[in-house]
Each structure stands twice: as structure tokens, then as C-alpha cells.
Design a protein around this motif. Structure first.
Motif, PDB file in Angstrom:
ATOM      1  N   UNK A 216       3.470  -7.236  -1.999  1.00  0.00           N
ATOM      2  CA  UNK A 216       3.445  -5.928  -1.379  1.00  0.00           C
ATOM      3  C   UNK A 216       4.580  -5.189  -2.260  1.00  0.00           C
ATOM      4  N   UNK A 217       4.427  -3.860  -2.845  1.00  0.00           N
ATOM      5  CA  UNK A 217       5.316  -3.384  -3.873  1.00  0.00           C
ATOM      6  C   UNK A 217       5.940  -2.076  -3.205  1.00  0.00           C
ATOM      7  N   UNK A 218       7.215  -1.929  -3.072  1.00  0.00           N
ATOM      8  CA  UNK A 218       7.685  -0.884  -2.712  1.00  0.00           C
ATOM      9  C   UNK A 218       7.774   0.324  -3.828  1.00  0.00           C
ATOM     10  N   UNK A 219       7.665   1.406  -3.626  1.00  0.00           N
ATOM     11  CA  UNK A 219       7.533   2.656  -4.596  1.00  0.00           C
ATOM     12  C   UNK A 219       8.776   3.875  -4.225  1.00  0.00           C
ATOM     13  N   UNK A 220       8.915   4.244  -5.437  1.00  0.00           N
ATOM     14  CA  UNK A 220      10.167   5.309  -5.175  1.00  0.00           C
ATOM     15  C   UNK A 220       9.846   6.385  -4.102  1.00  0.00           C
ATOM     16  N   UNK A 221       8.383   6.901  -4.145  1.00  0.00           N
ATOM     17  CA  UNK A 221       8.007   7.847  -3.186  1.00  0.00           C
ATOM     18  C   UNK A 221       7.652   7.343  -1.654  1.00  0.00           C
ATOM     19  N   UNK A 222       8.378   6.130  -1.433  1.00  0.00           N
ATOM     20  CA  UNK A 222       8.399   5.656  -0.050  1.00  0.00           C
ATOM     21  C   UNK A 222       7.004   4.675   0.133  1.00  0.00           C
ATOM     22  N   UNK A 223       5.956   4.832  -0.686  1.00  0.00           N
ATOM     23  CA  UNK A 223       4.815   4.387  -0.565  1.00  0.00           C
ATOM     24  C   UNK A 223       4.767   2.821  -0.777  1.00  0.00           C
ATOM     25  N   UNK A 224       3.709   2.074  -0.126  1.00  0.00           N
ATOM     26  CA  UNK A 224       3.761   0.786  -0.667  1.00  0.00           C
ATOM     27  C   UNK A 224       2.216   0.382  -1.255  1.00  0.00           C
ATOM     28  N   UNK A 225       2.415  -0.563  -2.379  1.00  0.00           N
ATOM     29  CA  UNK A 225       1.080  -0.691  -3.122  1.00  0.00           C
ATOM     30  C   UNK A 225       0.855  -2.321  -3.147  1.00  0.00           C
ATOM     31  N   UNK A 226      -0.366  -2.821  -2.866  1.00  0.00           N
ATOM     32  CA  UNK A 226      -0.887  -4.160  -2.573  1.00  0.00           C
ATOM     33  C   UNK A 226      -1.545  -4.477  -4.134  1.00  0.00           C
ATOM     34  N   UNK A 227      -1.035  -5.763  -4.607  1.00  0.00           N
ATOM     35  CA  UNK A 227      -1.854  -6.448  -5.600  1.00  0.00           C
ATOM     36  C   UNK A 227      -2.273  -7.934  -5.017  1.00  0.00           C
ATOM     37  N   UNK A 228      -3.635  -7.902  -5.165  1.00  0.00           N
ATOM     38  CA  UNK A 228      -4.301  -9.070  -4.208  1.00  0.00           C
ATOM     39  C   UNK A 228      -5.573  -9.903  -4.889  1.00  0.00           C
ATOM     40  N   UNK A 229      -5.042 -11.196  -4.920  1.00  0.00           N
ATOM     41  CA  UNK A 229      -6.082 -11.930  -5.713  1.00  0.00           C
ATOM     42  C   UNK A 229      -7.662 -11.559  -5.176  1.00  0.00           C
ATOM     43  N   UNK A 230      -8.348 -11.214  -6.264  1.00  0.00           N
ATOM     44  CA  UNK A 230      -9.802 -10.881  -5.811  1.00  0.00           C
ATOM     45  C   UNK A 230     -10.972 -11.466  -6.608  1.00  0.00           C
ATOM     46  N   UNK A 231     -12.082 -11.787  -6.087  1.00  0.00           N
ATOM     47  CA  UNK A 231     -13.138 -12.411  -6.566  1.00  0.00           C
ATOM     48  C   UNK A 231     -12.897 -13.582  -7.575  1.00  0.00           C
ATOM     49  N   UNK A 232     -11.832 -14.184  -7.366  1.00  0.00           N
ATOM     50  CA  UNK A 232     -11.482 -15.407  -8.371  1.00  0.00           C
ATOM     51  C   UNK A 232     -10.933 -14.876  -9.558  1.00  0.00           C
ATOM     52  N   UNK A 233     -11.506 -13.969 -10.265  1.00  0.00           N
ATOM     53  CA  UNK A 233     -10.932 -13.657 -11.559  1.00  0.00           C
ATOM     54  C   UNK A 233     -10.361 -12.207 -11.733  1.00  0.00           C
ATOM     55  N   UNK A 234     -10.009 -11.852 -10.800  1.00  0.00           N
ATOM     56  CA  UNK A 234      -9.476 -10.377 -10.797  1.00  0.00           C
ATOM     57  C   UNK A 234      -8.311 -10.034  -9.646  1.00  0.00           C
ATOM     58  N   UNK A 235      -7.860  -8.734  -9.941  1.00  0.00           N
ATOM     59  CA  UNK A 235      -6.675  -8.570  -8.891  1.00  0.00           C
ATOM     60  C   UNK A 235      -6.932  -6.985  -8.515  1.00  0.00           C
ATOM     61  N   UNK A 236      -6.890  -6.871  -7.214  1.00  0.00           N
ATOM     62  CA  UNK A 236      -7.450  -5.768  -6.598  1.00  0.00           C
ATOM     63  C   UNK A 236      -6.070  -4.879  -6.010  1.00  0.00           C
ATOM     64  N   UNK A 237      -6.000  -3.739  -6.576  1.00  0.00           N
ATOM     65  CA  UNK A 237      -4.649  -2.848  -6.671  1.00  0.00           C
ATOM     66  C   UNK A 237      -4.872  -1.639  -5.890  1.00  0.00           C
ATOM     67  N   UNK A 238      -4.235  -1.356  -4.511  1.00  0.00           N
ATOM     68  CA  UNK A 238      -4.079  -0.042  -3.932  1.00  0.00           C
ATOM     69  C   UNK A 238      -3.457  -0.057  -2.829  1.00  0.00           C
ATOM     70  N   UNK A 239      -3.410   1.073  -2.134  1.00  0.00           N
ATOM     71  CA  UNK A 239      -4.091   1.994  -2.379  1.00  0.00           C
ATOM     72  C   UNK A 239      -3.350   3.269  -2.147  1.00  0.00           C
ATOM     73  N   UNK A 240      -4.071   4.479  -2.780  1.00  0.00           N
ATOM     74  CA  UNK A 240      -3.366   5.669  -2.733  1.00  0.00           C
ATOM     75  C   UNK A 240      -3.640   6.458  -1.330  1.00  0.00           C
ATOM     76  N   UNK A 241      -2.771   7.388  -1.172  1.00  0.00           N
ATOM     77  CA  UNK A 241      -2.888   8.111  -0.083  1.00  0.00           C
ATOM     78  C   UNK A 241      -3.054   9.575  -0.431  1.00  0.00           C
TER      79      UNK A 241
END
Length: 509
Positions: free
Chosen positions: A258-283
Motif C-alpha cells: 500500500x503506497x502513499x502518494x504526494x496527492x494524499x491518495x494510496x495505491x495498492x500493488x497486489x499479487x494477482x493470478x499467480x503470474x501478475x501484479x494488480x495495481x490500483x485504483x484511481x479516483x
């Protein structure tokens, strides 16, 4: 799929409009209390918002910044409950929260996590703790400037499968579930409502009656309220577009970030379907008409930049193998920042002369859908004297009745029962269907017994199960909502799947 028996005059207690998580959750709760329920969804189950989430069952750590303590407490309680009731599609995740100098101070993160741990009255997941990123394996994928952080727990969920399982259980308890069926209009008449339905495949229309209506149309809730139901209301929905990208796996390990951003949002990077990484989300505020949406180039670049601020490995738009977007229907609380709009829900009941109620659902989040459904039925209770008490808090979802909610023990048993299955296929079937996987495998002694083989381990037996029991009709229903096998399916396999479904419909006709 055969419909559940219902009053031959087309009379129901409850007409539910919308086959997302809130609509199916309410239909399940109501059917289990003895109401005659009809749910109509003009597309596929979970076709829009409910399959476009970040796929987390979580308390909402960042909501503490907005003092949403009641929502966080309720969500944390539901996290524990749902983990027990659906251990096949929900499982624990450990999150890494790096401390980024110049953003939220370390003391604030520590206090927030302390509250997060202690707002949960019952906690089975590990609590939070500090971690030195330069010496811990979880820090290896991150840039060297990030030297310390925190670990905490939440859960993953297969979101669209959660919707389907609620619909299956609703039907098992007497509800009628009609997908690809729109509610064209509904008006108060006599002691209840009269509604006109239209079947999307045949074009045939039908008239039904109901004592009460539930408007769980998601992004279309206001349109349904004012247009389909003809009701004026001061409650308003605020549409927020959220987009995600999927890239080849960025790092080793099962932890999420869970990554903090300069615009105060947070973004997730999550292991996904064994071979991938899921990244999100925007608002992103969404002003257009609700409907299918896609990620913009600006959103893609934003998500890549978020990853590149923290991870040692850089990514760009060319690395994206898939993306998805959804429009979230949040209750309009007049917040200036889209990220600050409340994720809490509002249930608005409109009635006429103390009868013929229409309940509309504004807002909500997937984690609290069960409590939302419970609250919705409680609001409708005055119109249904003698209604049975709440029951969903202790009832496993289909496939989830495993002794001790022990998924690993169930998987081991399934592998013993079907030793011919490749390990990855056995795990996927156990995760997707839980104990219902045995229905797919019934009578099989080899892979050949499961029929035509498609990419990703999908078989004819599984496809036929999805058509018979889970309302699947198209390749997208199967490859992108009932599963994510679309990530592993080539054009030839997709074409063979479409042909298989066409043959099945012809044989059933």
C-alpha cells in the motif's frame, strides 16, 4: 437454469433491481427470511461495478483519516465474519506500508494502525508491526530510500464470485434470479407495485406484481429512482471512476503493498493470478452516463508513476497486459475531493400512505454488503409483519462449508479425491468453487472425463457447470467474471469456448 417456483399470478413480496453485490446480498437475506423474491439484472451478474473493485475485504485503513470510525469498525467485523463464511474465495493478505519521508509522518501511520488493530472487536488475523525494509525480504522490491515501514493484515476476495455465490444461495432459498432481464417501468398500483420486465434475449415483455421494490441499480440508482420508479428523492449519488492495471509479476512473495502518494491518495500493488501484479485504483469524478467504461491514458500513466515512485523495477504503459474500470456509485456527501467521498451507505425508503415502499441503496462497499443487506431488510420489516430474524451472519456461502473454515485441509482432500488434476487446476477449482468443485468433478477418473480442454485448465465439465448453476452465457461471463482465465486464453481457445456455448444452447432449445 430452471427458475425457482413462484406465485403463478406473478406476485412477489420483493422485486430487486440490480444484480451486483448489494442486490444479490439483499435478495439472499430476504429469501432466507421467507419472502418471495424476484431479482432482475439487465446484464450479467456483477457485470459492472461489482467486478471492478480492488478485490479486497478490508476495514479501510485510509478511512480513519476522514474519521469514519463506525464504517471502519463495521468493516473490520465483517472482514472476520466473511473470512469464516467463504474461506474459498476470501483469504488473508499481509500488507506492507512503507514510510515515505515528506508524506504522512511515521507517528501518524503508527497511531492509525493501532486504531485499526483495536477497532476490531474480534481479530484472528495478525496485528500490525514495524519492519526494517532494508533487512526484510518484503523490502527487497522497493527503492533503497524507503528504509522502514509497517506490516498489517486484510483480506482478498474474488469479487464477482462473491456476487454469484449470493445469487446461488438466494435461489436455493426460493428467490428467482433473472439475468439479462431489464425492469422497464414500475409504478404503484393497488396495494403494491406493478412492473414491466423485458427479456434481453427474446425481447418478450412480462408484467409482475410486488409488495415492495429494492433499487440496487448501482451507478443507475438515481436514474432508476426517478425514471423507472417515478419517484423524486433528495438523496443523490456521486459517480467516481476507478481503474486498475495488471502487469507481469513485479516481485516475489505473497505480500501486497500500500503506497502513499504526494496527492494524499494510496495505491495498492497486489499479487494477482499467480503470474501478475494488480495495481490500483484511481479516483476520478465521472460525469458521463453510467455504462461500460475504460481506463484513460492519463490513469494508466498515473498508476505506473505511482509504482515507479516506490519500486526499484520501473514499469510503463507498454507493460500493461490488462486493465479494467468501474464506476462506483457513492453517496454524495458534498466532499470536494473524490478520494474523500464517504464509502458508507445510505438506505432511502420512499412510500405512499405508509405502504408500497421502494428502498434505494446509495453508496456502500463490498466488505459491508452483508450488513447493508441486513439493514435494508430491517428497514422493510414494518411492511412484512412476522418476518423471520436476521440469519446470514452464521450461514456459509455456497462452497464455503469447510470444517473449521480450513481451506488448506479441503484442498488436500480434493487432491486425494482427484489425483489426476494438475496441482494448479486443483487449487483453482478449490478456490473458485470450494466444496462445489466436487459437482464439477463428479464421476471423473481422468482429465479426459472432464470433456473438451480449453486454455488455463478450463474444461467442458466446468463450463457446463457454470451454465447450469451460475447463469453463465457468454465467453466473457466465464473468462472475465466467473474466473480470470481470460489472462491465459488465446483466440483459438476463446473461439472454441464460444462454439461450445452455442452448441449447448442449441441442445437445450
Amino acid at each position: 437454469m430452471a427458475a425457482a417456483a413462484h406465485d403463478p399470478a406473478g406476485a412477489y413480496d420483493l422485486l430487486v433491481i440490480g444484480g451486483g453485490i448489494n442486490g444479490t446480498g439483499i435478495a439472499r437475506d430476504a429469501a432466507g427470511r421467507g419472502l418471495r423474491v424476484l431479482l432482475c439484472e439487465r446484464g450479467d451478474l456483477a457485470e459492472f461495478t461489482s467486478s471492478s473493485s480492488t478485490k479486497l475485504i478490508h476495514g479501510g485503513l485510509r478511512y480513519l483519516e476522514y474519521y469514519e470510525f463506525r464504517l471502519v469498525r463495521e468493516a473490520l467485523a465483517e472482514r472476520e465474519r466473511l473470512l469464516r463464511l467463504a474461506p474459498h474465495i476470501i483469504w488473508p493478505l499481509r500488507f506492507v506500508l512503507p514510510h515515505d519521508e515528506g508524506l504522512r509522518p511515521a507517528w501518524m501511520l503508527r497511531v492509525g494502525l493501532f486504531l485499526y488493530d483495536h477497532l476490531a472487536r474480534l481479530r484472528t488475523l495478525p496485528g500490525s508491526r514495524m519492519v526494517r525494509l532494508r533487512t526484510s525480504p518484503v523490502g527487497a522490491p522497493l527503492q533503497a530510500r524507503l528504509t522502514r515501514g509497517f506490516l498489517y493484515s486484510d483480506c482478498w476476495v474474488e469479487d464477482s464470485r462473491l456476487v454469484v455465490l449470493n445469487a446461488m444461495d438466494a435461489q436455493a432459498r426460493g428467490a428467482e434470479i433473472r439475468t439479462r432481464t431489464g425492469v422497464e417501468a414500475a409504478r404503484r398500483q393497488g396495494e403494491g407495485w406493478i412492473a414491466t420486465l423485458r427479456d434481453g434475449a427474446s425481447g418478450r415483455s412480462e408484467t409482475v406484481r410486488a409488495t415492495a421494490v429494492v433499487n440496487a441499480a448501482g451507478p443507475w440508482v438515481s436514474e432508476t429512482l426517478g425514471g423507472t420508479l417515478g419517484i423524486d428523492s433528495r438523496a443523490a449519488v456521486r459517480l467516481i471512476k476507478g481503474s486498475h492495471i495488471v502487469v507481469p509479476r513485479l516481485y516475489e512473495g505473497e505480500q501486497a503493498y500500500i503506497l502513499q502518494q504526494p496527492d494524499t491518495r494510496i495505491i495498492f500493488a497486489i499479487p494477482y493470478e499467480r503470474d501478475f501484479t494488480l495495481i490500483g485504483t484511481t479516483d476520478v469524478p465521472y460525469e458521463a452516463e453510467p455504462g461500460p467504461v475504460a481506463i484513460s491514458p492519463e490513469e494508466t500513466r498515473y498508476l505506473c508513476d505511482c509504482i515507479n515512485r516506490s519500486f526499484a523495477r520501473r514499469i510503463g504503459p507498454e507493460d500493461v497486459v490488462w486493465s479494467y474500470s468501474g464506476v462506483r456509485p457513492l453517496y454524495d456527501d458534498a466532499a470536494a475531493n473524490a478520494s474523500a467521498v464517504t464509502r458508507d451507505y445510505v438506505l432511502d425508503v420512499a412510500e405512499a400512505d405508509g405502504t408500497r415502499p421502494a428502498l434505494s441503496v446509495f453508496g456502500g462497499k463490498i466488505t459491508t454488503y452483508r450488513r447493508l443487506a441486513e439493514h435494508a431488510i430491517e428497514k422493510l420489516k414494518p411492511y412484512f409483519p412476522g418476518l423471520a430474524p436476521a440469519w446470514t451472519g452464521d450461514a456459509p456461502l455456497p462452497g464455503g462449508a469447510m470444517p473449521g473454515a480450513d481451506f488448506d485441509a479441503f484442498l488436500a482432500a480434493l487432491r486425494r479425491e482427484a489425483p489426476f488434476l494438475p496441482d494448479e487446476t486443483a487449487r483453482r477449482l478449490a478456490r473458485a468453487y470450494g466444496t462445489n468443485a466436487r459437482e464439477i468433478l463428479r464421476g471423473a477418473r481422468s482429465l479426459a472425463d472432464l470433456g473438451e480442454a480449453f486454455d488455463g485448465g478450463l474444461t467442458g465439465a466446468e463450463v457446463d457447470y457454470l451454465v447450469r448453476h451460475e447463469w453463465a452465457r457468454t465467453p466473457d461471463d466465464i473468462l472475465w467474471r466467473r474466473s480470470k482465465l481470460g489472462l491465459r486464453t488465446g483466440p483459438d481457445s476463446a473461439a472454441r469456448l464460444a462454439a461450445h456455448l452455442t452448441r449447448g444452447r442449441a441442445e437445450a432449445a
